[in-house]
Design a protein around this motif. Structure first.
Motif, PDB file in Angstrom:
ATOM      1  N   GLY A 273       0.790  -1.219   0.000  1.00 28.36           N
ATOM      2  CA  GLY A 273       0.000   0.000   0.000  1.00 28.36           C
ATOM      3  C   GLY A 273       0.822   1.269   0.000  1.00 28.36           C
ATOM      4  O   GLY A 273       0.306   2.344  -0.342  1.00 28.36           O
ATOM      5  N   GLN A 274       2.102   1.168   0.362  1.00 27.54           N
ATOM      6  CA  GLN A 274       2.963   2.341   0.395  1.00 27.54           C
ATOM      7  C   GLN A 274       3.362   2.777  -0.999  1.00 27.54           C
ATOM      8  O   GLN A 274       3.168   2.069  -1.989  1.00 27.54           O
ATOM      9  CB  GLN A 274       4.245   2.024   1.189  1.00 27.54           C
ATOM     10  N   ARG A 275       3.975   3.989  -1.032  1.00 28.39           N
ATOM     11  CA  ARG A 275       4.544   4.512  -2.270  1.00 28.39           C
ATOM     12  C   ARG A 275       6.067   4.494  -2.138  1.00 28.39           C
ATOM     13  O   ARG A 275       6.618   4.921  -1.120  1.00 28.39           O
ATOM     14  CB  ARG A 275       4.045   5.930  -2.520  1.00 28.39           C
ATOM     15  N   VAL A 276       6.718   3.967  -3.173  1.00 26.38           N
ATOM     16  CA  VAL A 276       8.171   3.867  -3.175  1.00 26.38           C
ATOM     17  C   VAL A 276       8.722   4.581  -4.399  1.00 26.38           C
ATOM     18  O   VAL A 276       8.105   4.531  -5.467  1.00 26.38           O
ATOM     19  CB  VAL A 276       8.603   2.383  -3.199  1.00 26.38           C
TER      20      VAL A 276
ATOM     21  N   GLY B 226      -1.051  -2.198 -20.642  1.00 28.38           N
ATOM     22  CA  GLY B 226      -1.041  -3.288 -19.672  1.00 28.38           C
ATOM     23  C   GLY B 226      -0.296  -2.991 -18.391  1.00 28.38           C
ATOM     24  O   GLY B 226      -0.427  -3.735 -17.415  1.00 28.38           O
ATOM     25  N   VAL B 227       0.493  -1.937 -18.378  1.00 29.76           N
ATOM     26  CA  VAL B 227       1.211  -1.561 -17.143  1.00 29.76           C
ATOM     27  C   VAL B 227       0.289  -0.695 -16.290  1.00 29.76           C
ATOM     28  O   VAL B 227      -0.212   0.329 -16.771  1.00 29.76           O
ATOM     29  CB  VAL B 227       2.510  -0.813 -17.458  1.00 29.76           C
ATOM     30  N   PRO B 228       0.056  -1.091 -15.044  1.00 32.97           N
ATOM     31  CA  PRO B 228      -0.874  -0.332 -14.185  1.00 32.97           C
ATOM     32  C   PRO B 228      -0.395   1.103 -13.963  1.00 32.97           C
ATOM     33  O   PRO B 228       0.800   1.388 -13.954  1.00 32.97           O
ATOM     34  CB  PRO B 228      -0.842  -1.125 -12.871  1.00 32.97           C
ATOM     35  N   ASP B 229      -1.376   1.993 -13.752  1.00 32.30           N
ATOM     36  CA  ASP B 229      -1.011   3.396 -13.541  1.00 32.30           C
ATOM     37  C   ASP B 229      -0.426   3.646 -12.157  1.00 32.30           C
ATOM     38  O   ASP B 229      -0.135   4.790 -11.798  1.00 32.30           O
ATOM     39  CB  ASP B 229      -2.206   4.311 -13.803  1.00 32.30           C
ATOM     40  N   ARG B 230      -0.233   2.585 -11.382  1.00 30.33           N
ATOM     41  CA  ARG B 230       0.490   2.707 -10.108  1.00 30.33           C
ATOM     42  C   ARG B 230       1.974   3.038 -10.375  1.00 30.33           C
ATOM     43  O   ARG B 230       2.673   3.532  -9.492  1.00 30.33           O
ATOM     44  CB  ARG B 230       0.422   1.408  -9.314  1.00 30.33           C
ATOM     45  N   PHE B 231       2.423   2.708 -11.580  1.00 29.68           N
ATOM     46  CA  PHE B 231       3.800   2.949 -11.966  1.00 29.68           C
ATOM     47  C   PHE B 231       3.876   4.269 -12.742  1.00 29.68           C
ATOM     48  O   PHE B 231       3.111   4.490 -13.678  1.00 29.68           O
ATOM     49  CB  PHE B 231       4.334   1.821 -12.850  1.00 29.68           C
ATOM     50  N   SER B 232       4.806   5.134 -12.322  1.00 30.89           N
ATOM     51  CA  SER B 232       4.968   6.403 -13.022  1.00 30.89           C
ATOM     52  C   SER B 232       6.440   6.786 -13.048  1.00 30.89           C
ATOM     53  O   SER B 232       7.223   6.378 -12.185  1.00 30.89           O
ATOM     54  CB  SER B 232       4.154   7.507 -12.339  1.00 30.89           C
ATOM     55  N   GLY B 233       6.815   7.552 -14.058  1.00 29.98           N
ATOM     56  CA  GLY B 233       8.201   7.961 -14.201  1.00 29.98           C
ATOM     57  C   GLY B 233       8.304   9.460 -14.400  1.00 29.98           C
ATOM     58  O   GLY B 233       7.357  10.103 -14.864  1.00 29.98           O
TER      59      GLY B 233
ATOM     60  N   LEU C   8      11.519   6.560 -10.728  1.00 29.15           N
ATOM     61  CA  LEU C   8      10.393   5.652 -10.920  1.00 29.15           C
ATOM     62  C   LEU C   8       9.623   5.626  -9.602  1.00 29.15           C
ATOM     63  O   LEU C   8      10.216   5.422  -8.543  1.00 29.15           O
ATOM     64  CB  LEU C   8      10.887   4.241 -11.261  1.00 29.15           C
ATOM     65  N   ALA C   9       8.331   5.836  -9.673  1.00 30.98           N
ATOM     66  CA  ALA C   9       7.496   5.786  -8.476  1.00 30.98           C
ATOM     67  C   ALA C   9       6.507   4.634  -8.605  1.00 30.98           C
ATOM     68  O   ALA C   9       5.930   4.416  -9.684  1.00 30.98           O
ATOM     69  CB  ALA C   9       6.756   7.096  -8.268  1.00 30.98           C
ATOM     70  N   ILE C  10       6.354   3.896  -7.532  1.00 28.21           N
ATOM     71  CA  ILE C  10       5.390   2.805  -7.488  1.00 28.21           C
ATOM     72  C   ILE C  10       4.445   3.092  -6.335  1.00 28.21           C
ATOM     73  O   ILE C  10       4.860   3.142  -5.172  1.00 28.21           O
ATOM     74  CB  ILE C  10       6.075   1.446  -7.280  1.00 28.21           C
ATOM     75  N   GLY C  11       3.174   3.308  -6.666  1.00 30.54           N
ATOM     76  CA  GLY C  11       2.184   3.593  -5.635  1.00 30.54           C
ATOM     77  C   GLY C  11       1.355   2.353  -5.324  1.00 30.54           C
ATOM     78  O   GLY C  11       1.238   1.447  -6.143  1.00 30.54           O
ATOM     79  N   GLY C  12       0.753   2.337  -4.116  1.00 35.63           N
ATOM     80  CA  GLY C  12      -0.081   1.187  -3.757  1.00 35.63           C
ATOM     81  C   GLY C  12       0.659  -0.124  -3.894  1.00 35.63           C
ATOM     82  O   GLY C  12       0.192  -1.063  -4.542  1.00 35.63           O
ATOM     83  N   LEU C  13       1.830  -0.193  -3.250  1.00 36.96           N
ATOM     84  CA  LEU C  13       2.741  -1.336  -3.405  1.00 36.96           C
ATOM     85  C   LEU C  13       2.040  -2.675  -3.187  1.00 36.96           C
ATOM     86  O   LEU C  13       1.247  -2.850  -2.244  1.00 36.96           O
ATOM     87  CB  LEU C  13       3.879  -1.165  -2.405  1.00 36.96           C
ATOM     88  N   LEU C  14       2.328  -3.620  -4.073  1.00 38.52           N
ATOM     89  CA  LEU C  14       1.804  -4.976  -3.967  1.00 38.52           C
ATOM     90  C   LEU C  14       2.957  -5.950  -3.823  1.00 38.52           C
ATOM     91  O   LEU C  14       4.077  -5.671  -4.284  1.00 38.52           O
ATOM     92  CB  LEU C  14       0.973  -5.340  -5.207  1.00 38.52           C
ATOM     93  N   SER C  15       2.694  -7.112  -3.258  1.00 38.06           N
ATOM     94  CA  SER C  15       3.752  -8.119  -3.099  1.00 38.06           C
ATOM     95  C   SER C  15       4.323  -8.537  -4.453  1.00 38.06           C
ATOM     96  O   SER C  15       5.504  -8.860  -4.573  1.00 38.06           O
ATOM     97  CB  SER C  15       3.222  -9.336  -2.343  1.00 38.06           C
ATOM     98  N   GLU C  16       3.497  -8.499  -5.483  1.00 35.16           N
ATOM     99  CA  GLU C  16       3.942  -8.895  -6.825  1.00 35.16           C
ATOM    100  C   GLU C  16       4.887  -7.877  -7.461  1.00 35.16           C
ATOM    101  O   GLU C  16       5.451  -8.142  -8.516  1.00 35.16           O
ATOM    102  CB  GLU C  16       2.733  -9.088  -7.732  1.00 35.16           C
ATOM    103  N   ASP C  17       5.059  -6.716  -6.814  1.00 40.96           N
ATOM    104  CA  ASP C  17       5.988  -5.709  -7.330  1.00 40.96           C
ATOM    105  C   ASP C  17       7.419  -6.015  -6.913  1.00 40.96           C
ATOM    106  O   ASP C  17       8.351  -5.317  -7.337  1.00 40.96           O
ATOM    107  CB  ASP C  17       5.613  -4.315  -6.821  1.00 40.96           C
ATOM    108  N   GLU C  18       7.607  -7.032  -6.088  1.00 39.68           N
ATOM    109  CA  GLU C  18       8.954  -7.398  -5.641  1.00 39.68           C
ATOM    110  C   GLU C  18       9.756  -7.895  -6.841  1.00 39.68           C
ATOM    111  O   GLU C  18       9.433  -8.936  -7.434  1.00 39.68           O
ATOM    112  CB  GLU C  18       8.880  -8.468  -4.550  1.00 39.68           C
TER     113      GLU C  18
END
Lengths: 110, 122
Positions: free
Chosen positions: A15-18, A58-65, A74-84
């Motif tokens: 759920g965090q933003r990295v 196909g790339v979710p909008d949680r990913f932004s550059g 690169l920012a990843i919002g709403g972190l999911l375990s599958e983003d590892e």
């Protein structure tokens, strides 16, 4: 030693933003667009962000550059375990006349 | 649907030549819109670009760090492109990927092969 500099690791909870940084020079990031690739364990890299801030289909909008001067993020919002995964930045280098990559950032979802 | 698939020996002796082939489907390697690249990744390390070739223009670029040991060529009859790296050492042990780069709203690698591990050892 990579031409583009990335932190070796990053982490966050679900759920965090990295944010992952990528630092270069005037001959690469300063002159050309930045792309980001995601590499899941044991698989080939996959295009995540191109031309600084565009997402392939196909790339979710949680990913932004973003890019500013000779650095990109690169920012990843709403972190999911599958983003590892490992994340790499890349850009064309006019001085080397070739592609350069960052050393990669290993993202851990705690 | 574009697909790339690497093939070649998984084991090469030091001082010999590493040879890999990338078979492309879904698009012609002669297209003027694409560069065909090789990228490698030593075990546990990051990505290193080796070189690229565009058949349409004959344009080729390669990583200076390989000191001209790498050559990329295209076989239009089989819709393949190949990599040869001469005088290999243990430092050339890596997973080798073939990839396509496209120039549309910037340049980027949009399709990659699954990768093939090449070990340099006697």
């Amino acid at each position: 030693q990579s031409v583009l500099t990335q932190p070796p690791s990053a982490s966050g909870t679900p759920g965090q933003r990295v944010t992952i940084s990528c630092s270069g020079s005037t001959s690469n990031i300063g002159s050309n667009s930045v792309n980001w690739y995601q590499q899941l364990p044991g698989t080939a890299p996959k295009l995540l962000i191109f031309s600084n801030n565009l997402r392939p289909s196909g790339v979710p909008d949680r990913f932004s550059g973003s890019k500013s001067g000779t650095s990109a993020s690169l920012a990843i919002g709403g972190l999911l375990s599958e983003d590892e995964a490992d994340y790499y930045c890349a850009a064309w280098d006019d001085s080397l006349t070739g592609w350069v990559f960052g050393g990669g950032t290993k993202l851990t979802v705690l | 649907q574009v697909q790339l698939q690497e093939s070649g020996p998984g084991l090469v002796k030091p001082s010999e030549t590493l040879s890999l082939t990338c078979t492309v489907s879904g698009v012609s390697v002669t297209s003027g819109s694409y560069y065909w690249s090789w990228i490698r990744q030593p075990p546990g390390k990051g990505l290193e670009w080796i070189g690229e070739y565009m058949y349409y223009s004959g344009s080729a670029n390669s990583n200076p760090s390989l000191k001209s040991r790498a050559t990329i060529s295209v076989d239009t009859s089989k819709n393949q492109f190949s990599l040869k790296v001469r005088s290999v050492t243990a430092a050339d042990t890596a997973v080798y990927y073939c990839a396509r780069s496209v120039a549309h709203q910037g340049r980027y690698f949009d399709y990659w092969g699954q990768g093939t591990l090449v070990t340099v050892s006697s």
